[in-house]
Write a protein that holds these residues in place. Structure first.
Motif, PDB file in Angstrom:
ATOM      1  N   ALA A 305       0.701  -1.124  -0.130  1.00 54.62           N
ATOM      2  CA  ALA A 305      -0.049  -0.143  -0.091  1.00 54.62           C
ATOM      3  C   ALA A 305       0.800   1.504  -0.069  1.00 54.62           C
ATOM      4  O   ALA A 305       0.361   2.267  -0.285  1.00 54.62           O
ATOM      5  N   ILE A 306       2.091   1.184   0.434  1.00 53.71           N
ATOM      6  CA  ILE A 306       3.059   2.154   0.567  1.00 53.71           C
ATOM      7  C   ILE A 306       3.274   2.914  -1.019  1.00 53.71           C
ATOM      8  O   ILE A 306       2.985   4.257  -1.150  1.00 53.71           O
ATOM      9  N   LYS A 307       3.131   2.336  -2.032  1.00 53.13           N
ATOM     10  CA  LYS A 307       3.353   2.609  -3.423  1.00 53.13           C
ATOM     11  C   LYS A 307       1.792   2.773  -3.898  1.00 53.13           C
ATOM     12  O   LYS A 307       1.848   3.153  -5.417  1.00 53.13           O
ATOM     13  N   SER A 308       0.848   2.867  -3.526  1.00 54.38           N
ATOM     14  CA  SER A 308      -0.483   2.647  -3.885  1.00 54.38           C
ATOM     15  C   SER A 308      -0.758   4.259  -4.272  1.00 54.38           C
ATOM     16  O   SER A 308      -0.281   4.985  -3.789  1.00 54.38           O
ATOM     17  N   PRO A 309      -1.580   4.234  -5.502  1.00 52.93           N
ATOM     18  CA  PRO A 309      -2.224   5.759  -5.738  1.00 52.93           C
ATOM     19  C   PRO A 309      -2.512   6.604  -4.565  1.00 52.93           C
ATOM     20  O   PRO A 309      -2.515   7.913  -4.577  1.00 52.93           O
ATOM     21  N   MET A 310      -3.317   5.912  -3.763  1.00 54.13           N
ATOM     22  CA  MET A 310      -4.042   6.764  -2.635  1.00 54.13           C
ATOM     23  C   MET A 310      -3.069   6.594  -1.171  1.00 54.13           C
ATOM     24  O   MET A 310      -3.504   6.974  -0.126  1.00 54.13           O
ATOM     25  N   HIS A 311      -2.100   5.937  -1.392  1.00 55.33           N
ATOM     26  CA  HIS A 311      -1.152   5.837   0.051  1.00 55.33           C
ATOM     27  C   HIS A 311      -1.954   5.416   0.935  1.00 55.33           C
ATOM     28  O   HIS A 311      -2.036   5.925   1.897  1.00 55.33           O
ATOM     29  N   TYR A 312      -2.486   4.323   0.880  1.00 59.93           N
ATOM     30  CA  TYR A 312      -3.570   3.687   1.641  1.00 59.93           C
ATOM     31  C   TYR A 312      -3.080   3.233   3.105  1.00 59.93           C
ATOM     32  O   TYR A 312      -2.141   2.473   3.072  1.00 59.93           O
ATOM     33  N   GLY A 313      -3.794   3.752   4.076  1.00 62.59           N
ATOM     34  CA  GLY A 313      -3.945   3.228   5.550  1.00 62.59           C
ATOM     35  C   GLY A 313      -4.689   2.112   5.561  1.00 62.59           C
ATOM     36  O   GLY A 313      -4.696   0.927   4.812  1.00 62.59           O
ATOM     37  N   TYR A 314      -5.457   2.181   6.791  1.00 61.76           N
ATOM     38  CA  TYR A 314      -6.718   1.458   6.815  1.00 61.76           C
ATOM     39  C   TYR A 314      -8.200   2.125   6.771  1.00 61.76           C
ATOM     40  O   TYR A 314      -8.445   2.765   7.626  1.00 61.76           O
ATOM     41  N   GLY A 315      -8.534   2.020   5.741  1.00 58.08           N
ATOM     42  CA  GLY A 315      -9.811   3.013   5.377  1.00 58.08           C
ATOM     43  C   GLY A 315      -9.609   4.185   5.369  1.00 58.08           C
ATOM     44  O   GLY A 315     -10.632   5.197   5.314  1.00 58.08           O
TER      45      GLY A 315
END
Length: 569
Positions: A305-315
């Protein structure tokens, strides 16, 4: 739940924040960031001005907005109609479906159970759902940050038609996707995933022994006296609920498509008003719901998730606004759209709730500008300057961020446009020598020239200034492809519906006999033939290539790095 847009919706990448930098930003006092803070009256006037700029009328679907600084309400207002049929104006007290904003409620519920020692983030899904295929390889953390690889049920071909209307139990809903092939091995990729949050809800139910929404209400909402965030159920009546719409003003509004609210589940089924979400932000980010360690995990991208477009945590996604960290999530669901943002350094909440899923309102632009103004860091106005046609033409070309990501600058008419791979052309507004602002966006770019005076690269500022990306100029513009006229027989060979597990498109003839393409739930787009089996999507960087049978049996969508093959239904 998030809806697709034509042809494939792409999200501009936010600036990545590491764990240390995010925590450092959260610890800084507000005075370290902000200029003079505006008064409530100034924020209200600015909100009204932004709605005017968006040409948001009062006779169609509308939007409700809230801006607050800590527990100080700066603005709460609405514009538009709650019910076009009954002539009921929209008010700031009405309730809306919030779609995927629901995910942070589901995440917080599971984290609270973990805080109580009833589960661990590293626990396998099989511990709670023993019969789920491959559940021994999927962790709860991977469900929470979309790195599980589980197939999102909203992407199953045809599912968003009649199947989404059925009332299903949690077990029945899980059965709809549990045997689907996975997108990738758990932890080896990232893909936004509604099925993952259905499973989060299912785990909450397995641990608590209660329906997921009942546990959220009893464990998180009631103790904070938040009464206006709720689950509507299949036929529940909610006082002040706005009607949801689709379509746009030019083609006429219509009631949104039907779905059973049992199906969005913990991925998107909650309903709220502005006040409820504001109180939720205060409780969640004020340390009243989950432990500091769980909150840190919730707001820190990890693994894939670190490199995801949304820089996603949990929710929650981790973004930046004018140099401040911003925790945010949006939602799109039949008839509604939502955005809930929070800036920890200044404790600023910005909320937008809309009762339409159609085009016509740039919600991200609206909330970003409101948030920036509220923290005393308003975006500068894009004041156009005169630029010669020769200077515009000199900026044309293909610019590359990496091997897969291109941006094409092209003059269309008398306007320089920017088309990111897989996207639509966006008009650029000249604001200085070789400097351009994006229309309906805070983003800007600056052309960088080499020693010979020719354009060599561009620098892209997603937040208007500050952090930037360098895009090297890698090619001249390709000569435009000439369109061809297809015979009626050639057209008929392409018409029909094509589906895949990820996508569905209908090819048909428009009122003037022109070829049209329509993605499920989106507005139709014109298609131009560049060969008997090749169609370009007008206004979108996308191409459709059809198989060679007398009546085409497959079509492949080529858009940016995506290549999706669909079979004739």
């Amino acid at each position: 739940m998030l809806s697709k847009s034509s042809m494939i919706k792409t999200r501009s990448a936010a600036t990545t924040l590491g764990v240390a930098s995010l925590l450092g930003v959260m610890a800084l006092p507000m005075s370290a960031w902000a200029g003079p803070l505006p008064s409530s009256a100034e924020v209200a006037a600015y909100a009204e001005r932004l709605m005017d700029e968006q040409k948001l009328g009062r006779d169609g679907p509308g939007v409700a907005l809230l801006v607050a600084r800590g527990d100080q309400l700066l603005y709460k207002g609405a514009r538009g109609m709650a019910s076009i049929e009954l002539g009921v104006p929209l008010s700031a007290e009405q309730s809306f479906r919030i779609g995927s904003v629901t995910k942070q409620f589901g995440a917080a519920a599971l984290l609270k159970l973990i805080d109580e020692g009833r589960a661990k983030l590293e626990d396998p899904l099989s511990k709670f759902l023993p019969s789920y295929p491959g559940g021994d390889k999927i962790t709860l953390a991977q469900l929470l940050n979309h790195s599980s690889g589980v197939k999102s049920y909203t992407g199953i071909a045809g599912y968003m038609h009649n199947p989404i209307r059925r009332e299903l139990s949690t077990e029945q809903l899980v059965a709809e996707f549990k045997d689907q092939p996975v997108d990738f091995a758990p932890g080896q990729g990232w893909a936004y995933n509604n099925s993952g949050y259905v499973l989060v809800g299912a785990v909450v139910e397995a641990i608590s022994g209660k329906p997921w929404h009942q546990y959220i209400d009893e464990a998180l909402l009631r103790p904070q006296k938040i009464a206006t965030v709720r689950f509507p159920g299949e036929d529940g009546l909610i006082k002040g609920m706005a009607q949801g719409y689709s379509g746009e003003a030019g083609s006429g509004h219509k009631q949104a498509g039907l779905l059973s609210m049992t199906q969005p589940h913990a991925a998107g089924a909650l309903v709220s008003d502005l006040e409820g979400l504001w109180r939720w932000n205060q409780a969640l980010h004020g340390g009243k719901l989950i432990s500091p360690e769980s909150y840190k995990r919730m707001t820190t991208p990890e693994g894939a998730a670190i490199k995801s477009p949304m820089h996603y945590g949990y929710g929650l996604g981790v973004d930046q606004l004018r140099g401040q960290a911003m925790l945010q999530h949006g939602g799109g669901i039949h008839g509604f759209a939502s955005t809930l943002n929070y800036l920890p350094a200044s404790k600023t909440t910005v909320i937008a709730l809309r009762n339409s899923d159609g085009p016509g309102l740039a919600m991200d632009l609206l909330v970003r500008k409101l948030g920036a103004f509220a923290i005393g860091e308003a975006y500068p106005e894009a004041k156009p300057v005169q630029v010669s046609a020769a200077d515009l033409s000199a900026a044309e070309g293909v610019y590359s961020l990496d091997a897969k990501t291109n941006r094409t600058l092209r003059v269309q008419g008398a306007v320089l446009t920017s088309t990111r791979s897989g996207g639509r052309p966006i008009a650029l507004i000249p604001v200085g020598k070789d400097e351009f602002a994006f229309e309906n966006s805070v983003a800007r770019l600056k052309i960088e020239r080499g020693s010979d005076g020719k354009a060599a690269s561009l620098r892209f500022f997603s937040d208007g200034d500050g952090a930037s990306e360098s895009w090297a100029r890698t090619a001249d513009l390709a000569a435009p492809q000439a369109s061809v006229n297809l015979t009626p027989e050639q057209q008929q060979a392409l018409l029909g519906e094509y589906v895949s597990p990820q996508f569905q498109v209908k090819i048909f003839l428009g009122p003037q006999g022109q070829l049209m393409g329509q993605v499920l739930g989106q507005q139709p787009l014109e298609l131009k033939a560049h060969g008997p089996r090749a169609l370009l999507v007008v206004g979108v960087d996308a191409k459709l290539e059809f198989s060679s049978e007398p009546t085409a049996q497959e079509v492949t969508l080529l858009q940016g790095p995506a290549r999706i093959t669909m079979k004739r239904r």
